[in-house]
Design a protein around this motif. Structure first.
Motif, PDB file in Angstrom:
ATOM      1  N   ALA A 232     -23.647  25.991 -16.837  1.00 58.28           N
ATOM      2  CA  ALA A 232     -22.300  26.018 -16.263  1.00 58.28           C
ATOM      3  C   ALA A 232     -22.216  24.991 -15.137  1.00 58.28           C
ATOM      4  N   VAL A 233     -21.621  23.839 -15.429  1.00 63.51           N
ATOM      5  CA  VAL A 233     -21.476  22.782 -14.433  1.00 63.51           C
ATOM      6  C   VAL A 233     -20.498  23.215 -13.348  1.00 63.51           C
ATOM      7  N   THR A 234     -19.371  23.758 -13.776  1.00 60.39           N
ATOM      8  CA  THR A 234     -18.390  24.365 -12.879  1.00 60.39           C
ATOM      9  C   THR A 234     -17.918  25.660 -13.526  1.00 60.39           C
ATOM     10  N   GLU A 235     -16.979  26.332 -12.857  1.00 59.87           N
ATOM     11  CA  GLU A 235     -16.451  27.568 -13.435  1.00 59.87           C
ATOM     12  C   GLU A 235     -15.755  27.319 -14.766  1.00 59.87           C
ATOM     13  N   ASP A 236     -15.206  26.113 -14.955  1.00 59.76           N
ATOM     14  CA  ASP A 236     -14.431  25.801 -16.144  1.00 59.76           C
ATOM     15  C   ASP A 236     -15.166  24.906 -17.150  1.00 59.76           C
ATOM     16  N   LEU A 237     -16.269  24.291 -16.740  1.00 59.64           N
ATOM     17  CA  LEU A 237     -16.941  23.302 -17.582  1.00 59.64           C
ATOM     18  C   LEU A 237     -18.388  23.713 -17.821  1.00 59.64           C
ATOM     19  N   THR A 238     -18.775  23.755 -19.104  1.00 59.86           N
ATOM     20  CA  THR A 238     -20.151  24.070 -19.495  1.00 59.86           C
ATOM     21  C   THR A 238     -20.686  22.957 -20.380  1.00 59.86           C
TER      22      THR A 238
ATOM     23  N   TYR B 156     -14.808  22.985 -22.142  1.00 61.31           N
ATOM     24  CA  TYR B 156     -13.925  22.949 -20.972  1.00 61.31           C
ATOM     25  C   TYR B 156     -12.718  23.835 -21.203  1.00 61.31           C
TER      26      TYR B 156
END
Length: 655
Positions: free
Chosen positions: A611-617, A653
């Motif tokens: 999980a790079v960010t809450e919205d992007l993996t 995303y």
């Protein structure tokens, strides 16, 4: 599904107990799915649904799934077994696979999943939708392409595919009623073939294709429409109506080289030289397997709650048609190259119309006898009329040869669940199963029917789930559906081969648990299926004998999924899958001929997500980590491999 981002339905369903898969092209483009006693040839013995709508090209007259929706586009995949599947149909012996598309979201949002991988493979799934007041909408699209993992002798043509699929939904919801319209369109071009390999050539290079298959190609397109209406008559009574129409057109231009492969396997040096392009040959037929299908119907339903009873009544009026017009192009092989000679216009079996008209009725009563005991009673009725008209002239100006069949079957069933302890549940069921014979049936042909039993025990305790289910299907009239892709045990490539009485028995076992270890969560699931499928009485007409093993049903299959999930957002999953060798035709247990069976296969996949960010993996997936390839199928036309080790990277995303 979100964890694995799968594009191949075969790999998803291999982790479901009681489901058998016969791979064919290594990509899952045209899956062969079986469930319990329903063997897997072209998925023609199971009921295929998309959002509850029949999705096979012609579910009654020609159910072979030459069209299959893009699993990459699906929100969920549901598998239903046992007596409750009498709500669906027409195939009610083994089970139902329902593919659930992306729902209209409750607020404006979307998602994009894209992957890049070996063999220049690219897959993208994107959707966006939302709601405003009572109105909702969704636009969903998939694009896939690949150069394929095989290579063709003396050719620079790839063996890949190009696929596009688009879907739109519009919905409206009022105080007591709702409407939803769905439209779908897809098209595929794939350089796919029926040509397999000899065993010796497979051993040297499993991913080779003979030059004779260079010009083979599948082109198809599908469009579907449905309109669903729900009306709450009262808080306890709901009415529904569903209208649908599907159209599918395909032209699979390909050669059949099964006779050459069989001869070469038997030691014929001339046949092998022709396959290798080392000897000229005159008169190779390349058929435009050109067919157009249409399927349409109307369902009406009533869902009512009366005290401890939930009653479901429904009726479906359905029709489907298939138009087969298949010219043959004739080529010569000269100095290893294909040279066009002429075209033969279609007559006979290559020029025919088939269809079915069916009326189905069902009634289900879910009776909560006590808080711990539920009884499900089911009754289904199928009234099916099929026809075939076969023409002796390309222009169809002659009086066609005709076939027809009329079948009416009552299909009762009952199932129960009993929570005899707060951690244990007992389940049992019995139902009569049915599968129509298709448009090639003659007046005296009888449909496939069986009596199906299941008995099981479930255990729940926190994060622990254990299930053990035994099943038995006692066939009154077991039958194989014949096609070029899945020839019957008698060699027929159309119609049906009725083997008679047979019994399929087995055990399904599931285990699931989740452990916590500091910042780690470790989920584990294990599924195992044992099946014993055999003829139960000699049949002097077809020559099968008591004890002959049925085709396409492996004795042992299992899958194990192990996850290591970190609170920091880095998850790893390992998926192991095994399937026994399988008979290609009924009775392979009576000889030691290796060409009558496939090879067993063990495959290990690895998926890692971060999980790079809450919205992007971001994720990495390696299929067939151990790079093991075997003869996973001998149909059609020779030995065929599973996909080799293949790496993929991707992004997921949401917005």
């Amino acid at each position: 599904m979100a964890v694995e981002s799968r594009t191949d339905i075969n790999q998803l369903l291999k982790t479901v107990p009681g489901v058998y898969i016969r791979e064919e092209d290594g990509e899952g483009l045209r899956p062969n799915i079986g469930i319990r006693a329903a063997a897997g040839g072209r998925s023609s013995k199971i009921t295929l649904l998309e959002d509850g709508v029949l999705i096979a090209p012609a579910p009654y007259s020609n159910p072979a799934a030459y069209y299959f929706p893009q699993v990459y586009q699906m929100h969920a995949v549901e598998v239903l077994k046992g007596a409750p599947l009498l709500r669906y149909g027409p195939q009610t012996i083994g089970g139902v696979v329902n593919l659930v598309t992306t729902p209209i979201p409750s607020e404006t949002s979307g998602r994009i999943v894209t992957t890049m991988g070996e063999n220049s493979e690219h897959n993208t799934h994107a959707w966006v939708g939302g709601r405003e007041g009572g109105f909702g909408w969704l636009v969903d699209a998939v694009y896939r392409n690949s150069e394929g993992f095989k290579h063709i002798d003396r050719s620079n043509r790839d063996t890949g595919f190009d696929i596009q699929s688009y879907l739109v939904k519009f919905g409206w919801a009022g105080e007591r009623q709702s409407l939803q319209f769905k439209a779908q369109y897809s098209e595929e071009t794939s350089n796919e073939t029926y040509a397999g390999l000899t065993d010796r050539d497979f051993e040297r290079d499993a991913n080779r294709r003979y030059g004779l298959s260079e010009i083979d190609q599948m082109d198809n397109d599908h469009q579907g429409f449905s309109l669903a209406w729900d009306f709450d008559l009262t808080s306890q009574i709901k009415l529904s109506a569903l209208g649908y129409r599907n159209e599918f057109a395909r032209d699979w231009f390909k050669t059949g080289i099964g006779a050459f492969v069989d001869a070469a396997n038997a030691g014929d040096a001339e046949a092998l030289a022709i396959l290798h392009g080392e000897q000229d040959y005159s008169g190779l037929g390349y058929k435009h397997n050109n067919r157009e299908y249409e399927s349409y119907g109307l369902e009406l339903g009533l869902d009512a709650i009366f005290g401890d009873h939930r009653l479901q009544l429904g009726v479906r009026d359905h029709s489907d048609r298939m138009d087969r017009y298949q010219p043959v192009e004739v080529y010569d092989q000269l100095d290893g190259s294909l040279v066009y000679r002429d075209t033969v216009a279609p007559t006979g079996s290559d020029n025919r119309l088939e269809g079915a008209d069916a009326l189905a009725f069902w009634a289900l009563d879910q009776w909560q006898v006590t808080p711990d005991f539920r009884l499900d009673l089911a009754l289904r009725y199928e009234d099916v009329e099929t026809f075939r008209r076969q023409f002796a002239t390309p222009e169809r100006t002659d009086e066609p040869a005709r076939r027809s069949n009329s079948t009416a079957e009552w299909l009762p069933g009952a199932a129960m669940t009993w929570d005899f302890h707060d951690r244990f549940q007992l389940l049992a069921g019995i139902h009569r199963g049915f599968a129509p014979l298709g448009g090639g049936a003659t007046e005296n042909d009888e449909p496939e029917t069986s009596v199906n039993y299941e008995l099981g025990l479930r255990h729940f305790r926190g994060d622990l789930f254990v299930e053990l289910v035994g099943f038995l299907s006692d066939f009154e009239n077991q039958a194989e559906v014949c096609s070029m892709a899945s020839p019957c045990s008698n060699g027929a490539t159309s119609g049906s081969f009725v083997t008679g009485e047979a019994v399929v028995r087995g055990i399904e076992f599931q285990f699931g648990h989740e452990w916590q270890a500091g910042k780690l969560t470790i989920p584990l699931s294990f599924n195992y299926t044992y099946s014993d499928a055999a003829i139960s009485e000699d049949n002097p007409v077809t020559g099968v004998l008591d004890g002959d093993t049925l085709a396409d049903i492996p004795e042992n299959i299992f899958s194990l999924r192990l996850g290591i999930e970190h609170t920091g957002g880095w998850d790893n999953h390992f998926v192991a899958k095994y399937m026994d060798e399988t008979c290609v035709q009924v009775g392979c247990n009576r000889n030691d001929d290796p060409f009558d069976r496939t090879e067993s296969l063990f495959v290990l996949d690895w998926i890692s997500r971060y999980a790079v960010t809450e919205d992007l993996t971001a994720f990495v997936r390696v299929d067939n980590l151990l790079d093991r390839q075997v003869i996973i199928s001998r149909l059609p036309d020779g030995a065929r491999p599973n996909k080799p080790r293949t790496g993929t990277v991707g992004l997921d995303y949401s917005f």
